[in-house]
Scaffold this motif. Sequence first.
Motif, PDB file in Angstrom:
ATOM      1  N   LYS A   1     -11.250   1.085  -2.400  1.00  0.00           N
ATOM      2  CA  LYS A   1     -10.283   1.679  -2.843  1.00  0.00           C
ATOM      3  C   LYS A   1     -10.527   3.526  -1.905  1.00  0.00           C
ATOM      4  O   LYS A   1     -11.316   4.151  -2.750  1.00  0.00           O
ATOM      5  CB  LYS A   1     -10.765   1.558  -4.246  1.00  0.00           C
ATOM      6  CG  LYS A   1     -10.658   0.179  -4.863  1.00  0.00           C
ATOM      7  CD  LYS A   1     -10.732   0.237  -6.490  1.00  0.00           C
ATOM      8  CE  LYS A   1      -9.952  -1.694  -6.261  1.00  0.00           C
ATOM      9  NZ  LYS A   1     -10.558  -1.517  -8.135  1.00  0.00           N
TER      10      LYS A   1
ATOM     11  N   SER B   1      -6.801   3.839  -7.431  1.00  0.00           N
ATOM     12  CA  SER B   1      -5.586   2.942  -7.113  1.00  0.00           C
ATOM     13  C   SER B   1      -6.451   1.602  -7.856  1.00  0.00           C
ATOM     14  O   SER B   1      -6.988   1.256  -8.821  1.00  0.00           O
ATOM     15  CB  SER B   1      -6.135   2.509  -5.933  1.00  0.00           C
ATOM     16  OG  SER B   1      -6.034   1.303  -5.097  1.00  0.00           O
ATOM     17  N   LYS B   2      -4.652   0.756  -8.003  1.00  0.00           N
ATOM     18  CA  LYS B   2      -4.736  -0.257  -8.818  1.00  0.00           C
ATOM     19  C   LYS B   2      -5.400  -1.826  -7.586  1.00  0.00           C
ATOM     20  O   LYS B   2      -4.890  -3.036  -8.690  1.00  0.00           O
ATOM     21  CB  LYS B   2      -3.523  -0.629  -9.385  1.00  0.00           C
ATOM     22  CG  LYS B   2      -2.848   0.467 -10.675  1.00  0.00           C
ATOM     23  CD  LYS B   2      -1.639   0.624 -11.366  1.00  0.00           C
ATOM     24  CE  LYS B   2      -1.112   1.219 -12.093  1.00  0.00           C
ATOM     25  NZ  LYS B   2      -0.430   1.380 -12.392  1.00  0.00           N
ATOM     26  N   GLY B   3      -5.404  -1.399  -7.006  1.00  0.00           N
ATOM     27  CA  GLY B   3      -5.217  -3.077  -6.026  1.00  0.00           C
ATOM     28  C   GLY B   3      -7.385  -3.451  -6.162  1.00  0.00           C
ATOM     29  O   GLY B   3      -7.712  -2.793  -7.181  1.00  0.00           O
ATOM     30  N   ASN B   4      -7.375  -4.305  -5.117  1.00  0.00           N
ATOM     31  CA  ASN B   4      -9.084  -4.952  -5.296  1.00  0.00           C
ATOM     32  C   ASN B   4      -9.895  -4.488  -3.759  1.00  0.00           C
ATOM     33  O   ASN B   4     -10.800  -4.590  -3.680  1.00  0.00           O
ATOM     34  CB  ASN B   4      -8.800  -6.564  -5.203  1.00  0.00           C
ATOM     35  CG  ASN B   4      -7.462  -6.935  -4.656  1.00  0.00           C
ATOM     36  OD1 ASN B   4      -7.374  -6.045  -3.544  1.00  0.00           O
ATOM     37  ND2 ASN B   4      -6.727  -7.927  -4.612  1.00  0.00           N
ATOM     38  N   GLY B   5      -8.979  -3.418  -3.540  1.00  0.00           N
ATOM     39  CA  GLY B   5      -9.694  -3.128  -2.151  1.00  0.00           C
ATOM     40  C   GLY B   5      -9.999  -4.151  -0.612  1.00  0.00           C
ATOM     41  O   GLY B   5     -10.436  -3.839   0.350  1.00  0.00           O
TER      42      GLY B   5
ATOM     43  N   ASN C   1       1.234  -1.241   0.081  1.00  0.00           N
ATOM     44  CA  ASN C   1      -0.241  -0.088   0.247  1.00  0.00           C
ATOM     45  C   ASN C   1       0.947   0.794  -0.070  1.00  0.00           C
ATOM     46  O   ASN C   1       0.540   2.409  -0.737  1.00  0.00           O
ATOM     47  CB  ASN C   1      -0.789   0.187   1.049  1.00  0.00           C
ATOM     48  CG  ASN C   1      -1.893   1.140   1.684  1.00  0.00           C
ATOM     49  OD1 ASN C   1      -2.770   1.025   0.254  1.00  0.00           O
ATOM     50  ND2 ASN C   1      -2.159   2.256   2.412  1.00  0.00           N
TER      51      ASN C   1
ATOM     52  N   HIS D   1      -8.595   5.835  -3.542  1.00  0.00           N
ATOM     53  CA  HIS D   1      -8.257   6.268  -4.737  1.00  0.00           C
ATOM     54  C   HIS D   1      -8.599   6.304  -6.266  1.00  0.00           C
ATOM     55  O   HIS D   1      -8.284   5.045  -6.221  1.00  0.00           O
ATOM     56  CB  HIS D   1      -6.852   7.150  -4.409  1.00  0.00           C
ATOM     57  CG  HIS D   1      -6.563   7.778  -5.363  1.00  0.00           C
ATOM     58  ND1 HIS D   1      -6.145   7.987  -7.054  1.00  0.00           N
ATOM     59  CD2 HIS D   1      -6.202   9.428  -5.136  1.00  0.00           C
ATOM     60  CE1 HIS D   1      -5.963   8.814  -7.951  1.00  0.00           C
ATOM     61  NE2 HIS D   1      -6.147  10.013  -5.880  1.00  0.00           N
TER      62      HIS D   1
END
Length: 707
Positions: A649, A654-658, A598, A651
Amino acid sequence: MKRPLKHKTNHHNANRPAKNFRRCATLLAVLLLSVTASTAQLRQLVQVKTFDEKLQPLKNVEVSINNKEFISTGNKGVVFTELTESDLPVKTIKIKNEQFEASAWNYSKSILEIVIRKKNYQVAIVTFKDQNNVPLGNLPVTFKGKKTTQVSTNAEGKIEIPLALDEKLNSADQFTAKGYDVISFQGGDKEGVVTATLVKPVVTPTTDPVVASTATKPTTPQNAVTSKDYFKDFDISKLDSIQSLTVFYAIFKNLSIKTMDAETKARLDAKFKQLVAQLQDSVRMDRDAFVGRISDSSFVSEDIKNLLKQATIENQSLKTQRTDFDERIRIIDRKLSKGIMNLDENTRAMLFSDLMALEQLLNENESRFYKNLSDYRQIINGLKEKYFDFRKLETKLSESEARRLEEQRTFRRQLIGISVVVVAFAILIVLLITFSTRLRKQKKELIVANAEVKRINENLELIVQDRTRSLAESNRELDTFLYRASHDLRSPVCSIIGLCNIAIHLSNGEPKELVERVVNTTEGMDKLLKKLSIISEINQPTGYSSITLTDIVEDVQYKFRNLIAEKHVQFLVDCPADIVFQSYPNLIEVVITNLVENALIFSLMRDGQQARVEFKAAVKDDQLEFMVRDNGIGLDDMIRPRLFDMFFKGHPDSKGNGLGLYIVQKSVQALEGSIVVKSERDVFTEFVVRLPLKTVPVSEKWKAEVA
């Protein structure tokens, strides 16, 4: 169906027992109220408050009023008690703790306020007895210690003597008893027995100035006369020289009053009345010795008044003595001017020696008088400064009065409430008597209902246990399904990634770009499945063992080595090598991995050229504390409440999945730790995790819960 038997009594007679019962109950209630009212007239409810010398409430003090049982003022320094009319005004107050005493008390409007101070003295009990071991009651005794104390024994021959804290009873020489000789003293520091014997009376010659003047005259053959002859030939013109009834009686007992003229009789009557008045004044002065009225049980206000009266009497006595002294000096001066030359040398020498002794005694009296005067002034000034700072005292008394009024109003409200409750209770009794028949009818229904409630209560615990067990099994099944599903789904995903990698090497141009997009999408799905499997493992972790924190940090850094090297991220680690503790390595690694990932994402999102991530760890207060900090875009205050929600998420880019921070929070909770977030927009974001150095294994927790 049988017919009921007929009674000879009518309906009115059948209801007579119920009416009589109600009538008796009503009379009983009236009798109780009348007894309560009569008792209230004889007894009075009093609120007792205890304060220290600064008028601050004093808690948990046990006091006895008029030698009754001790009562405690509790945690608020206030207690209610009942006093009879004979107990008012309050005469004595004792404190159960012998180190304290009641310095003053005031009773006003059903409130007794007691000021308590710490004793600066101790009390010694001494018993006076004669040689036959018989107690000497009502005996005036003088004790000479650091202070001189005058007190009389009680019927049992006992006295209480106040001593300084460092003072002791030493010997019989410290005691003097009127009319008795003190022989011996036996006892200790605070208690003893004094043995005394009766003194035989000794007849002493009169010291009247007239007789003394005759005794000091030289006895020569020419002027030698007896005192009887002197009294017989007494000159009436010297009548003012008689100062006592004894001398007056000795002079005129053999003279015939009838033969005297009217003027002489009038002078004798006036002189006799003057001597009687002086004797009465002397007796009255002895009887009204105001200082002797001051004791431990007397009121302070009365003590001050007694001191004032005593000082007034002494002032008047000094004036009278001064006038009498001047008059006597003039008489002596006249006598010496007429007859000094007729005295022989020895007599003149004796007179001169007596005058010198008189002068020395007057000088000593003068020095003692001024010393006593100075001491008294210092004592009075000290008392005024210590106890009579009027401004503070008025402020405290005003506050105390305000509190007292408020408490009085509260007490009245409570009293009204109690009265209402009593009236309601009386009405309730009448209603209970009225509805007693209905209650009997409902008794069976209540028994059945109570049995049903009891049966339900007995089964409720079993129902709760069954529901809890079912819920636990459902949770375990959900965890197992999530773990199996994520694990099974990862196999085809990994195959797709492998095939796509082969296709990338075999294709060129637009097909290759499409295959790379498929790979990226598949890798994102693989990450999601990994995190879902991690979520299922959080509730049932395995591998409880000893952990070296630096090893896990190096593994995490190695996992992100390509990204760190490619983006030139400044990754700083401050972790002591001696941090070793017992826990679950997979959960610790999950927490650090997600926090570092993160931090890398959001630091690169702000500045791809100067991204910085810091990791620090330390042991504080038997807890492991580590921090992950980045110089990224920071957190908005609007998203902080949802920061640890699932699939949230923070932002849009953001490229993550939360799931990263959600997994971090669940892992920290499973390890019985805590996590804190600190952030400033476009400056930094910092996550601080605190974990116990030694966690309890999940298997042992389950055993404890089952037990």
